[in-house]
Write a protein that holds these residues in place. Structure first.
Motif, short mmCIF file in Angstrom:
data_model
loop_
_atom_site.label_atom_id
_atom_site.label_comp_id
_atom_site.label_asym_id
_atom_site.label_seq_id
_atom_site.Cartn_x
_atom_site.Cartn_y
_atom_site.Cartn_z
N GLY A 165 0.79 -1.22 0.00
CA GLY A 165 0.00 0.00 0.00
C GLY A 165 0.82 1.27 0.00
N ASP A 166 2.08 1.17 0.39
CA ASP A 166 2.97 2.33 0.47
C ASP A 166 4.16 2.11 -0.45
N TRP A 167 4.22 2.84 -1.57
CA TRP A 167 5.31 2.66 -2.52
C TRP A 167 6.57 3.40 -2.11
N SER A 168 6.60 3.97 -0.91
CA SER A 168 7.87 4.40 -0.33
C SER A 168 8.42 3.30 0.57
N GLY A 169 7.67 2.20 0.70
CA GLY A 169 8.11 1.04 1.46
C GLY A 169 7.25 0.76 2.66
N CYS A 170 6.65 -0.44 2.73
CA CYS A 170 5.86 -0.81 3.91
C CYS A 170 6.73 -1.38 5.02
N GLY A 171 7.75 -2.09 4.64
CA GLY A 171 8.60 -2.73 5.63
C GLY A 171 8.40 -4.23 5.66
N SER A 172 9.27 -4.89 6.40
CA SER A 172 9.22 -6.35 6.46
C SER A 172 8.53 -6.80 7.73
N GLY A 173 8.18 -8.09 7.75
CA GLY A 173 7.65 -8.70 8.96
C GLY A 173 6.30 -8.16 9.38
N LEU A 174 6.04 -8.25 10.69
CA LEU A 174 4.73 -7.86 11.22
C LEU A 174 4.50 -6.35 11.14
N ASN A 175 5.56 -5.55 11.33
CA ASN A 175 5.41 -4.10 11.16
C ASN A 175 4.93 -3.79 9.75
N GLY A 176 5.54 -4.45 8.78
CA GLY A 176 5.16 -4.22 7.39
C GLY A 176 3.73 -4.63 7.10
N LEU A 177 3.32 -5.74 7.70
CA LEU A 177 1.93 -6.20 7.52
C LEU A 177 0.96 -5.14 8.06
N ALA A 178 1.23 -4.66 9.27
CA ALA A 178 0.32 -3.69 9.88
C ALA A 178 0.27 -2.39 9.08
N TRP A 179 1.43 -1.92 8.59
CA TRP A 179 1.44 -0.68 7.82
C TRP A 179 0.80 -0.88 6.45
N ASP A 180 0.98 -2.03 5.86
CA ASP A 180 0.29 -2.34 4.61
C ASP A 180 -1.22 -2.22 4.82
N TYR A 181 -1.69 -2.72 5.95
CA TYR A 181 -3.13 -2.62 6.24
C TYR A 181 -3.56 -1.17 6.43
N GLU A 182 -2.77 -0.39 7.16
CA GLU A 182 -3.16 1.01 7.38
C GLU A 182 -3.21 1.79 6.06
N THR A 183 -2.27 1.51 5.15
CA THR A 183 -2.27 2.21 3.87
C THR A 183 -3.27 1.61 2.90
N CYS A 184 -3.92 0.53 3.31
CA CYS A 184 -5.01 -0.06 2.53
C CYS A 184 -6.38 0.43 3.00
N THR A 185 -6.40 1.23 4.05
CA THR A 185 -7.69 1.65 4.60
C THR A 185 -7.81 3.18 4.59
N TYR A 186 -7.26 3.85 5.60
CA TYR A 186 -7.45 5.30 5.72
C TYR A 186 -6.23 6.13 5.34
#
Length: 524
Positions: free
Chosen positions: A361-382
């Motif tokens: 969701g973030d093309w500046s980089g979501c990150g790896s692991g669980l942090n990346g999963l959570a941020w991918d979700y945040e950039t997929c919603t609001y």
């Protein structure tokens, strides 16, 4: 943003400071907006936070709340900003608190990444967490919740996504927060008011300024990746096997696309850390790797990918190297042409929904692991971030971002539909909305070498509304919340960043004094 994180396995060491600390824990409400069960057994989770009362003068003195963001905050990191602990807190005899954001690190409910639970990972819930914790800290510090001698003014402080959260704390909870410091807050990006190509245009412009010729050199190297077949990429770049299944299924085009984005995200991180700007900074060093590629440009690409792969960019507070705390980072970066590059290790965790991809969701980089999963979700919603590349104003092969692509990604990944304008329509946090609702006491700062500076709420025009203390400080030599992230004072600090810190401290102190002046019994 973002930022936090292991946003990705970062490639070059960066000199920033933090203050390790021992954590405290708070029983936080899991869902602030649902009806309380008849049994009154409201579901909670343990929220990790850090507390520094070394300088605290007791009831009647300020509380400074550093907002956590899209990444875990282990004790080895502790407090993000020594400037707050070492300078501001003693100056005002302030209590300093720093909560970890829900669903990151240890601040998660049981089974947090199950999709029904993940629905509670929202900015709305995170703001309510912070307000609840502030009220708890006021009560345990014997601060009055109403104006009077023992009232403790509250200032929130944050950089990047937490900078935006800091501003939203003042906007949404003005009865709790007296003023907000929002550094490098991507406010206009979240308001969907920024052209998608603006972000990487600034990244490219800064790289070119740091090392003339960098943009052309990087572009020529990436053109090799864009034209190379699978076998060449695996061999020349030394990619570890096995590669992720989605890349195998996507073939040459998918591998090319993901490798190019990995390079772009790495440069985004180098851009964020480009302070103080100097010839021996990490960004120009990386550029010189491409400029001095020699007869075989593949060697430079491989070294770029494999160099310092143990270092990381942590979202939410800034760029941190493996020398934690007040350690001094190396003055150079090393490269390794022997190690393979583990592309799988750059991916977010799979989670219940599956389908983890580097393009997230973030093309500046979501990150790896669980942090990346959570941020991918945040950039997929609001927290939708329109960031693309056009190959003209930036140094990366053209790849347009679209809401249609994001919709497909988020649906496949989490079963959700992005709501890019929901919060700006409801909260009115863009420039016009802030003015219209009479918002006050928010200080926005931007480092103009930082790609995220395009998210400036005023779009470069200066203060939003000085009469209501909606203020903006722009630092020509600054990068990603440079005014917060580096441990001052330093002989390397540029005059504009030094001046920004001085003005910021003066503004915050004025807000604290104003809050006290509204308390006629205050004797301090």
């Amino acid at each position: 943003p973002k930022g936090a994180c292991c946003k990705m396995l970062f490639l070059f060491p960066l000199a920033l400071a933090s203050i390790p600390a021992s954590p405290s824990y708070f029983d936080q409400t899991l869902d602030h907006f649902s009806a309380v069960p008849a049994s009154n057994a409201t579901p909670t989770f343990r929220q990790r936070y850090y507390l520094n009362a070394t300088a605290f003068g007791g009831p009647g003195y300020p509380i400074l709340v550093i907002i956590g963001g899209e990444g875990a905050i282990p004790p080895t990191t502790g407090f993000f900003y020594p400037w707050v602990i070492d300078v501001l807190a003693p100056r005002w005899k302030a209590l300093v608190a720093q909560p970890e954001h829900r669903f990151y690190g240890e601040s998660s409910p049981p089974n947090p990444y199950a999709l029904p639970t993940l629905r509670l990972l929202t900015p709305q819930q995170a703001l309510a967490d912070t307000a609840t914790l502030i009220r708890y800290l006021q009560a345990t510090s014997k601060c009055s919740l109403t104006r009077g001698r023992h009232y403790c003014p509250v200032i929130t402080i944050g950089g990047s996504y937490p900078g935006w959260l800091s501003a939203m704390m003042r906007l949404r909870y003005p009865a709790v927060v007296d003023g907000a410091y929002a550094a490098s807050a991507p406010t206009s990006i979240y308001a969907q008011q920024v052209d998608q190509y603006a972000y990487y245009e600034v990244v490219t412009r800064t790289a070119e300024k740091a090392a003339p010729g960098c943009a052309k050199a990087v572009r020529s190297h990436l053109d090799l990746i864009a034209a190379a077949p699978w076998a060449t990429l695996v061999t020349k770049l030394g990619l570890c096997g096995p590669l992720p299944a989605y890349i195998i299924q996507g073939g040459d085009a998918m591998l090319q696309r993901e490798l190019i984005l990995i390079v772009a995200v790495a440069f985004a991180g180098l851009d964020m850390g480009y302070y103080p700007p100097a010839a021996n900074a990490r960004l120009p060093q990386a550029c010189r790797l491409f400029l001095g590629g020699g007869a075989d440009p593949w060697v430079a690409l491989r070294q770029f990918l494999t160099g310092h792969s143990s270092l990381r960019f942590l979202p939410g507070h800034g760029l941190v190297d493996s020398l934690r705390g007040r350690g001094k980072a190396p003055s150079h970066f090393a490269t390794s042409s022997g190690a393979c590059f583990n592309l799988t290790a750059t991916l977010p965790a799979t989670g219940e929904g599956g389908k983890a991809t580097f393009s997230c969701g973030d093309w500046s980089g979501c990150g790896s692991g669980l942090n990346g999963l959570a941020w991918d979700y945040e950039t997929c919603t609001y927290c939708v971030e329109p960031i693309g590349m056009n190959g003209v104003t930036d140094m990366f092969p053209a790849r347009a971002w679209s809401r249609e692509w994001l919709q497909q990604h988020c649906s496949a990944r989490f079963g959700v539909a992005p709501q890019p304008t929901a919060l700006v329509e409801e909260w009115g946090f863009d420039e016009l909305g802030l003015k219209a609702q009479g918002a006050s006491n928010i200080l926005f700062t931007n480092g103009l070498n930082d790609g995220w500076s395009v998210g400036d709420v005023a779009q470069g025009k200066g203060d939003v509304d000085p009469s209501h203390d909606l203020l903006v400080i722009n630092m020509p030599n600054g990068a990603h919340h440079s005014d917060l992230s580096h441990s001052p004072p330093s002989s390397l600090d540029t005059p504009d960043v030094v001046a920004a810190r001085e003005r910021a401290a003066w503004v915050l102190e004025r807000w604290i004094q104003t809050a006290r002046s509204l308390s006629p019994e205050h004797k301090h």
